[in-house]
Write a protein that holds these residues in place. Structure first.
Motif, short mmCIF file in Angstrom:
data_model
loop_
_atom_site.label_atom_id
_atom_site.label_comp_id
_atom_site.label_asym_id
_atom_site.label_seq_id
_atom_site.Cartn_x
_atom_site.Cartn_y
_atom_site.Cartn_z
N UNK A 219 0.82 -1.24 0.17
CA UNK A 219 0.33 -0.11 0.17
C UNK A 219 0.60 1.33 0.02
N UNK A 220 1.89 1.39 0.87
CA UNK A 220 2.67 2.72 1.08
C UNK A 220 3.35 2.76 -0.55
N UNK A 221 4.31 1.49 -1.03
CA UNK A 221 4.64 1.67 -2.18
C UNK A 221 3.69 2.73 -3.48
N UNK A 222 2.67 1.97 -3.21
CA UNK A 222 1.60 1.95 -4.51
C UNK A 222 1.46 3.65 -4.21
N UNK A 223 1.44 3.70 -3.13
CA UNK A 223 0.72 5.80 -2.88
C UNK A 223 2.03 6.37 -2.98
N UNK A 234 -3.77 12.46 -1.93
CA UNK A 234 -4.36 11.96 -1.70
C UNK A 234 -5.10 11.52 -3.49
N UNK A 235 -5.83 9.76 -3.09
CA UNK A 235 -5.96 9.07 -4.10
C UNK A 235 -6.98 8.10 -3.78
N UNK A 236 -8.02 7.84 -4.82
CA UNK A 236 -9.40 7.82 -4.54
C UNK A 236 -8.84 5.40 -4.07
N UNK A 237 -9.43 4.94 -3.64
CA UNK A 237 -8.79 3.62 -3.39
C UNK A 237 -9.87 2.11 -4.26
N UNK A 238 -11.09 2.72 -4.38
CA UNK A 238 -10.85 1.65 -5.70
C UNK A 238 -10.79 2.09 -7.07
N UNK A 239 -10.56 3.28 -7.11
CA UNK A 239 -10.45 3.76 -8.93
C UNK A 239 -8.86 4.39 -9.33
N UNK A 240 -7.90 3.96 -7.87
CA UNK A 240 -6.93 4.56 -8.17
C UNK A 240 -5.49 3.71 -7.41
N UNK A 246 -4.27 -4.32 -8.75
CA UNK A 246 -4.44 -5.30 -9.56
C UNK A 246 -3.74 -4.77 -11.08
N UNK A 247 -3.47 -3.62 -11.95
CA UNK A 247 -3.47 -4.05 -13.22
C UNK A 247 -1.80 -4.25 -13.57
N UNK A 260 -2.68 -14.02 -4.01
CA UNK A 260 -3.77 -14.05 -3.42
C UNK A 260 -5.02 -13.45 -4.56
N UNK A 261 -6.58 -14.22 -4.18
CA UNK A 261 -6.75 -14.27 -5.00
C UNK A 261 -7.58 -12.67 -5.55
N UNK A 262 -7.76 -12.05 -6.10
CA UNK A 262 -8.13 -10.93 -6.77
C UNK A 262 -9.42 -10.30 -5.56
N UNK A 263 -10.24 -11.07 -5.83
CA UNK A 263 -11.64 -10.52 -4.69
C UNK A 263 -11.21 -10.35 -2.97
N UNK A 264 -9.61 -11.30 -2.95
CA UNK A 264 -9.14 -10.68 -1.03
C UNK A 264 -8.18 -9.22 -1.58
N UNK A 265 -7.80 -9.20 -2.69
CA UNK A 265 -6.94 -7.63 -2.47
C UNK A 265 -7.77 -6.44 -1.89
N UNK A 266 -8.51 -6.73 -2.26
CA UNK A 266 -9.40 -5.31 -1.88
C UNK A 266 -9.14 -5.15 -0.30
N UNK A 267 -9.48 -6.24 0.34
CA UNK A 267 -9.38 -5.95 1.97
C UNK A 267 -8.18 -6.06 2.38
#
Length: 329
Positions: A219-223, A234-240, A246-247, A260-267
């Protein structure tokens, strides 16, 4: 007469930027007081040679030929004494096809890592076995992140440690992504999760190994990467944030997290952002949308070795621990 290296306003030049790549530019201003320093150190690569007179000189030491003729580079036509070039030019080198260090690096360096195959890749590997400067002569800051001479990598060019550079675990020098030949994926800004050894220390090809990362590190590296690319806090969680992760999931080389399955990454990402207030700030804390997140401090994610250094400093200082933390921070 001798070959001159004088640049004036309006001249086209090739200059090495802090990412290790060469860029074609145009001289806008030359300081009269620092003309020689400016032209020799910052504009080493001339787009078009200027020759004056008839006597050729070595482009390193500026002296004429000694006992033997100078060896001229096939591409830039600059002449070198065999011992002035790094590495020294072998006596059996073919003067009609020999290419200098600067031209090899100019051709082989690429975004995401230098060429790995072909003639220039092999030449570059040979050039990288020796540095064109004395590593011991550089003046470093206490964290060994920057030096006063702004001299890094195999190319001796400028650099910024947090902008796509790797630090050798043996000699401590920083190397441009563009000059390395060991990466399988491009670096993100601030990504230090690698155990890397340069060609000088291995006396051969570079070695590299990916270090393990946690969800907090991810999370830190992506931000941090997004904040430098987009110049926002600041960045939107879902859209950015989640979308970027994921990309680029395969390119992140996440080790145990990769499965990690794609559906578990969000949590997992959202939990990391919400549970580490020392690193992240959410929108609801600053009266903005709660889906927004940013960094408390715009800095790359720390490595475990960084924490070890801080702990060591706390034990070495003579004043109380509370004040020690304040001074180090």
């Amino acid at each position: 007469a001798r070959r001159c290296r004088v640049w004036g306003e309006g001249d086209d030049v090739l200059a090495r930027w802090s990412d290790g790549l060469l860029y074609l530019g145009n001289v806008k201003r030359v300081s009269p007081m620092q003309r020689s320093s400016f032209t020799e150190q910052q504009l080493k690569y001339k787009y078009q040679n200027i020759s004056v007179g008839i006597e050729e000189v070595c482009c390193v030491c500026d002296a004429p030929p000694l006992k033997e003729p100078l060896v001229n580079c096939l591409k830039c036509r600059h002449g070198y004494h065999p011992q002035c070039h790094t590495p020294p030019i072998e006596p059996e080198a073919d003067s009609t096809s020999w290419i200098c260090r600067q031209c090899v690096f100019a051709v082989a360096t690429k975004r995401g890592g230098a060429l790995k195959r072909g003639r220039f890749a092999r030449l570059m590997q040979l050039m990288k076995l020796r540095l064109p400067y004395q590593l011991s002569s550089l003046d470093w800051d206490p964290q060994h992140l920057t030096n006063q001479q702004q001299c890094y990598c195999y190319c001796a060019g400028p650099g910024e440690w947090n902008l796509k550079m790797l630090q050798c675990g043996s000699c401590g020098q920083w190397f441009h992504e563009a000059c390395t030949q060991c990466l399988t994926k491009p670096l993100l800004y601030g990504d230090r999760f690698y155990q890397f050894q340069c060609s000088v220390c291995t006396n051969g090809p570079e070695t590299i190994q990916r270090l393990p990362m946690s969800w907090v590190d991810l999370a830190h590296l992506v931000l941090y990467h997004l904040s430098l690319c987009c110049k926002r806090k600041y960045f939107d969680f879902d859209h950015e944030i989640l979308s970027f992760a994921n990309e680029n999931w395969e390119s992140l080389l996440l080790g145990s997290l990769s499965d990690t399955p794609r559906q578990d990454r969000c949590h997992n990402l959202l939990n990391a952002l919400n549970s580490h207030k020392d690193r992240f700030v959410s929108g609801k804390e600053i009266k903005k949308k709660k889906c927004l997140f940013g960094l408390q401090v715009r800095a790359p994610p720390p490595l475990s070795s960084d924490t070890d250094v801080i702990i060591l400093k706390l034990h070495q200082v003579s004043f109380p621990i509370g004040k020690a933390r304040e001074r180090i921070c």
